[in-house]
Motif scaffolding. Structure first.
Motif, short mmCIF file in Angstrom:
data_model
loop_
_atom_site.label_atom_id
_atom_site.label_comp_id
_atom_site.label_asym_id
_atom_site.label_seq_id
_atom_site.Cartn_x
_atom_site.Cartn_y
_atom_site.Cartn_z
N ARG A 243 0.82 -1.20 0.00
CA ARG A 243 0.00 0.00 0.00
C ARG A 243 0.86 1.26 0.00
NH1 ARG A 243 -4.58 -1.72 4.52
NH2 ARG A 243 -5.56 -3.38 3.27
N GLN A 246 2.17 1.63 -3.52
CA GLN A 246 1.12 2.14 -4.40
C GLN A 246 0.86 3.62 -4.16
OE1 GLN A 246 -2.18 -0.46 -3.60
NE2 GLN A 246 -1.51 -2.02 -5.05
N ALA A 247 0.89 4.01 -2.90
CA ALA A 247 0.68 5.42 -2.60
C ALA A 247 1.79 6.29 -3.18
CB ALA A 247 0.58 5.62 -1.09
N ALA A 249 3.68 5.47 -5.78
CA ALA A 249 3.55 5.46 -7.24
C ALA A 249 2.44 6.41 -7.69
CB ALA A 249 3.24 4.05 -7.74
N GLU A 250 1.34 6.42 -6.95
CA GLU A 250 0.25 7.33 -7.28
C GLU A 250 0.70 8.78 -7.12
OE1 GLU A 250 -3.51 8.47 -8.51
OE2 GLU A 250 -2.52 6.50 -8.55
N GLU A 251 1.53 9.00 -6.12
CA GLU A 251 2.05 10.36 -5.93
C GLU A 251 2.94 10.78 -7.09
OE1 GLU A 251 4.72 12.84 -2.62
OE2 GLU A 251 4.28 10.71 -2.34
N ARG A 253 2.80 9.54 -10.14
CA ARG A 253 1.96 9.71 -11.32
C ARG A 253 1.25 11.06 -11.30
NH1 ARG A 253 -3.01 9.51 -13.17
NH2 ARG A 253 -3.83 9.38 -11.07
N ALA A 254 0.75 11.44 -10.13
CA ALA A 254 0.08 12.73 -10.02
C ALA A 254 1.05 13.87 -10.30
CB ALA A 254 -0.53 12.88 -8.62
#
Length: 327
Positions: A243, A246-247, A249-251, A253-254
């Motif tokens: 998790r 993923q957080a 990676a999402e950061e 990507r954003a």
């Protein structure tokens, strides 16, 4: 008239006798004398005046005298006035005397006033009691859970009844010892093969210090294997790491999307500047022609070159579209 007078005198005498026998326990005094307890009527009347029930003092004193205990009425009455249970203390003293246990009256009275059942304590000193612990869960070094139930045989320590800890402390300390012993084992198989090492280790820790009991033995009643706590914890840690990744990676990507949008905005801004600069070209050419710095033929050559450039661009776009259709 004389008959009525005699009846009145008889009634008054009867009432006085009833009041006398109610206030003065004559029958209790006779029972005490018959049992060898020397006590006077005035002492019993004085008890009534001090709001002490004579039977609560005399009957235990009779039992103590018959048992050979050297108690006196002042000791029992003072304990009664202090709020103690005289009959229970005397029964405990008789039981201790029969079992050859040293228990002075002062200590028995102190135990009773402390809120403990002194008779039960004496009985427990003669007949030890078994305390069963609830299921204690512990984890060995290999991560396997082990569930243990122990039976603790205790005997009351009369010298430590006043101020000593109770059964809850014994159970808590035994549970702590079980958790420590199992936790220090390299594998749960060692505990299953030798469950007696738990009792030996726990018994050697002196867990009865400061308690009202003396631990005689600790026996393991049941040992069961529980969950694989180590694997469960590792799974939860891996899920948590996943998790977190993923957080992150999402950061990223954003941030990339935000940077892309920012670059698009900058491209639009630069195009606007180009358009703005191109809009100034005709005005500059008009000023040049007006000032004689640019001739008509020069302007016509510029237009021919611009038309040729647009033609070449159109031909190039048509060729690319044709190739895409063929593909």
């Amino acid at each position: 008239m004389e008959s009525y007078f005699y009846l009145l005198i008889a009634a008054v005498v009867l009432i006085l006798l009833m009041v006398f026998f109610t206030f003065v326990p004559v029958m209790l005094w006779i029972s005490a004398l018959a049992s060898g307890v020397r006590i006077s009527i005035l002492t019993l009347v004085a008890m009534r005046l001090r709001r002490v029930i004579p039977s609560r003092i005399v009957n235990p004193l009779i039992k103590a005298t018959k048992a050979g205990l050297g108690l006196n009425i002042n000791q029992l009455e003072s304990h009664y006035l202090a709020g103690g249970n005289v009959d229970r203390v005397v029964n405990a003293l008789i039981a201790a005397h029969r079992a050859d246990i040293q228990l002075p009256f002062e200590r028995a009275a102190a135990i009773d006033l402390a809120g403990r059942d002194v008779l039960q304590a004496v009985q427990m000193s003669v007949n030890p009691r078994v305390i069963e612990t609830p299921t204690v869960s512990a984890v060995a070094k290999d991560g396997i859970e082990v569930k243990v139930i122990a039976r603790v045989t205790v005997r009351a320590n009369i010298d430590r009844l006043v101020g000593g800890a109770g059964e809850e402390t014994i159970i808590a300390r035994v549970g702590e010892g079980i958790v420590t012993t199992v936790g220090s084992s390299g594998s749960h198989k060692d505990v299953l093969e030798n469950p007696d090492m738990i009792s030996r280790t726990v018994l050697g820790k002196g867990l009865d210090a400061g308690t009202a009991f003396e631990i005689l033995s600790i026996d393991i009643a049941d040992v069961d294997v529980g969950k694989n706590i180590g694997a469960h914890l590792q799974t939860e840690q891996a899920e948590a790491d996943k998790r977190i990744a993923q957080a992150k990676a999402e950061e990223r990507r954003a941030m990339a999307v935000a940077q892309e949008q920012e670059m698009k905005a900058r491209v639009v801004e630069m195009r606007a500047k180009v358009v703005e600069a191109e809009s100034e070209v005709p005005q500059a050419m008009a000023d040049a022609m007006r000032n004689g710095k640019l001739g008509v033929m020069d302007y016509m050559n510029y237009k021919n070159i611009d038309a040729d450039t647009h033609m070449r661009s159109s031909i190039g776009k048509m060729s690319e579209e044709g190739k895409e259709v063929k593909e």
